[in-house]
Write a protein that holds these residues in place. Structure first.
Motif, short mmCIF file in Angstrom:
data_model
loop_
_atom_site.label_atom_id
_atom_site.label_comp_id
_atom_site.label_asym_id
_atom_site.label_seq_id
_atom_site.Cartn_x
_atom_site.Cartn_y
_atom_site.Cartn_z
N SER A 167 1.51 -4.60 6.12
CA SER A 167 0.36 -4.26 5.29
C SER A 167 -0.23 -2.94 5.76
CB SER A 167 -0.72 -5.35 5.34
OG SER A 167 -1.81 -4.95 4.53
N GLU A 225 2.23 -0.89 -4.62
CA GLU A 225 0.97 -0.15 -4.66
C GLU A 225 0.16 -0.63 -5.86
OE1 GLU A 225 -2.27 1.95 -4.91
OE2 GLU A 225 -1.02 2.06 -3.11
N GLY A 274 -3.12 6.64 -2.09
CA GLY A 274 -4.23 6.03 -1.39
C GLY A 274 -5.38 7.01 -1.21
N ALA A 318 -2.52 -1.74 3.84
CA ALA A 318 -3.83 -1.84 3.20
C ALA A 318 -4.89 -1.97 4.28
CB ALA A 318 -3.86 -3.05 2.26
N THR A 341 -6.71 -7.27 4.34
CA THR A 341 -5.48 -8.01 4.62
C THR A 341 -5.79 -9.34 5.29
OG1 THR A 341 -4.25 -5.95 4.90
CG2 THR A 341 -3.28 -7.94 5.86
N GLY A 361 0.81 -1.22 0.00
CA GLY A 361 0.00 0.00 0.00
C GLY A 361 0.83 1.25 0.00
#
Length: 546
Positions: free
Chosen positions: A302, A42, A49, A304, A309, A19
């Motif tokens: 992570s 990414e 993001g 994300a 995840t 991410g």
């Protein structure tokens, strides 16, 4: 990750960060500075993001965060790299910090950059409220300092650092601040409904309502009513660019268009690993340009969405937070965003403007209640960055960003350009434009729109893998704050860490920067509650405390 000093293998020295939002970039930069070889993956073709940007017709829009609060967190982050906020960003203090419009035509109120002016404004609205604000802010300052010193920079890997006289002597007060909701707490200090809304609104920054946020979060009023609201010239995308540049300076390899499909882990090797050791990370699988790749690593962070995840990237049996855990959690609000390029000036609006409905209870119940629906009218937020930054709109035009909180529900739909989004999203945008026009006295607002784009909960779910299409991340209710929010390290897989708004310490740009620092502290075995020493000095140099 085990304990003690031992040699570091090449695989253990390698980190993959998932991410490229602010948390992922900050984590990658800090870990590279600490001596790791870091690759950031990414899924989109551009980094950022939630801190996105979109350009059309000479307008440049921020598509995500737009409030610059907690400047000391940014200052500390930049100093970790031997630089400063002044070197990286051109900040402007907004005055007014924001303007508040109220349903029913009551005169709007301006929140000033000067705390004494805010006290005077409270006193004008309600005699005696100035003194009430003084007491409220004194408590907010103390609570904010306590939070920064003892909670925000803690991984909660151990509770021993919290067993100190400073906290033990305040247990009674902390208990009350955790158990009493913010709206009831504010009502002890001011009685006027408008002033109580100003004190309660920071709960929305935390993804919840004033009746659901612990009064611990009254600390937020120290930030907007005393510390001031700032804006980085060039927009919030500049922050992303600066952090990305720091990451690359430290040696981070950033690969965009790289969608991670799995976090790989292996069972402990009984011949070489410590007895009783858990499974450990071995790397990730990802797809780039339609080609499958595998990247080995000893650590995966992570950044994300945590739900994505845990439920999509880990194999069966390796999740710390399974679906039944998520069913008991609060995703916070969804949002419909409206990006508007407008012909002509809009002096009626400040850089930040808030529009508050009279019946807040109904408004928030529609978002968070058992039978959710889109509020109408809605308590909404409008950002007019062109009030401060001439680079975001063509001459003679204004740039507006409108946020309408809605239930976290991707079935509300996705947005589009020039009214091409899903019907409910576009209806919500039309209603908001009409509301702004009526309340702020801009009757021809809709006729002056020359650029329009909407973004809905469906976009958050698709583009950001956001759990239930949420706009911010899990709400800061009591069950989802501090050590109740969840660990930033997997309870099942060694070497798997989390960063970003869905883990500790929480949502917002400053919290994401702190979450990156917490990943460093986890790997160092640092259980302290304060920020890392500035500047950050590498500890991973052939050996490390694992």
């Amino acid at each position: 990750m085990g304990r003690g000093v031992r040699p570091v293998t090449p695989r253990e020295r390698s980190v993959v960060v998932i991410g490229g939002g602010i948390a992922g970039l900050a984590t990658a930069a800090l870990l590279a500075r600490d001596g790791y070889r870091v690759t950031l993956l990414e899924q989109h073709d551009d980094i950022g993001g939630r801190v996105g940007a979109w350009e059309s017709g000479g307008f440049r829009f921020d598509t995500g965060p737009s409030w610059y609060l907690m400047p000391e967190v940014f200052d500390h982050f930049f100093r970790l790299f031997g630089t400063s906020t002044a070197e990286q960003l051109d900040l402007v203090t907004l005055d007014p910090g924001y303007r508040v419009f109220f349903e029913g035509g009551t005169e709007p109120l301006d929140v000033s950059a000067d705390g004494s002016e805010n006290r005077a404004m409270f006193e004008r609205v309600q005699p005696g409220a100035g003194a009430g604000l003084d007491r409220y802010l004194a408590s907010a300052r103390e609570t904010y300092r306590l939070a920064v010193d003892r909670f925000l920079y803690s991984t909660f890997a151990s509770f021993r650092p919290l067993l100190v006289p400073e906290l033990l002597g305040r247990l009674g007060r902390l208990g009350r601040l955790l158990l009493q909701p913010l709206d009831r707490f504010a009502a002890h200090y001011v009685k006027d409904a408008r002033l109580r809304q100003i004190l309660g609104y920071p709960a929305v920054f935390l993804g919840t309502s004033p009746s659901r946020a612990p009064s611990m979060y009254h600390l937020m009023s120290h930030l907007d009513l005393e510390d001031g609201v700032r804006y980085p010239l060039g927009g919030f995308r500049v922050i992303i660019d600066r952090i990305a540049a720091l990451a690359e300076r430290e040696g981070v390899r950033i690969e965009t268009g790289a969608r991670v499909t799995a976090i790989r882990s292996a069972d402990a090797d009984s011949d070489t690993d410590e007895p009783g050791r858990r499974p450990h990370v071995t790397g990730v699988d990802y797809v780039a340009d339609g080609v499958a790749h595998r990247l080995e690593a000893g650590v995966v962070v992570s950044a994300a969405d945590l739900h994505h995840t845990e439920t999509e990237l880990l194999r069966e049996g390796r999740s710390s937070y399974r679906e039944r855990w998520w069913k008991r959690r609060d995703p916070g609000p969804g949002a419909v965003l409206v990006l508007l390029g407008v012909r002509g000036a809009l002096p009626e609006l400040a850089h930040h403007s808030l529009f508050f409905t009279t019946d807040w209870a109904d408004n928030f119940d529609r978002i968070y209640g058992a039978n959710p629906s889109i509020p109408d009218p809605a308590s909404l937020y409008v950002c007019r960055p062109s009030a401060t930054d001439e680079s975001v709109a063509p001459p003679g035009c204004e740039n507006l960003f409108v946020l309408i909180p809605v239930p976290a529900d991707p079935t509300i739909g996705a947005g589009g350009i020039d009214g091409a989004g899903d019907a409910l999203v576009e209806q919500t945008a039309d209603a908001a434009i009409g509301q702004i026009a009526a309340w702020a006295g801009i009757p021809d607002l809709a006729d002056r729109i020359v650029v329009r784009r909407t973004i809905g909960p469906g976009d958050f779910a698709t583009d950001l893998n956001a759990w239930r299409g949420g706009a911010l991340g899990p709400a800061h209710t009591l069950r989802q704050s501090a050590f109740f929010r969840g660990r930033n390290a997997s309870a099942v897989v060694d070497g798997l860490l989390y960063a970003g708004g869905s883990t500790i310490p929480g949502v917002g740009l400053p919290m994401c920067l702190i979450s990156a620092e917490l990943a460093v502290k986890r790997l160092r075995g640092d259980e302290s509650t304060g920020p890392l020493t500035e500047p950050l000095t590498a500890t991973l140099d052939g050996e490390r405390v694992a």
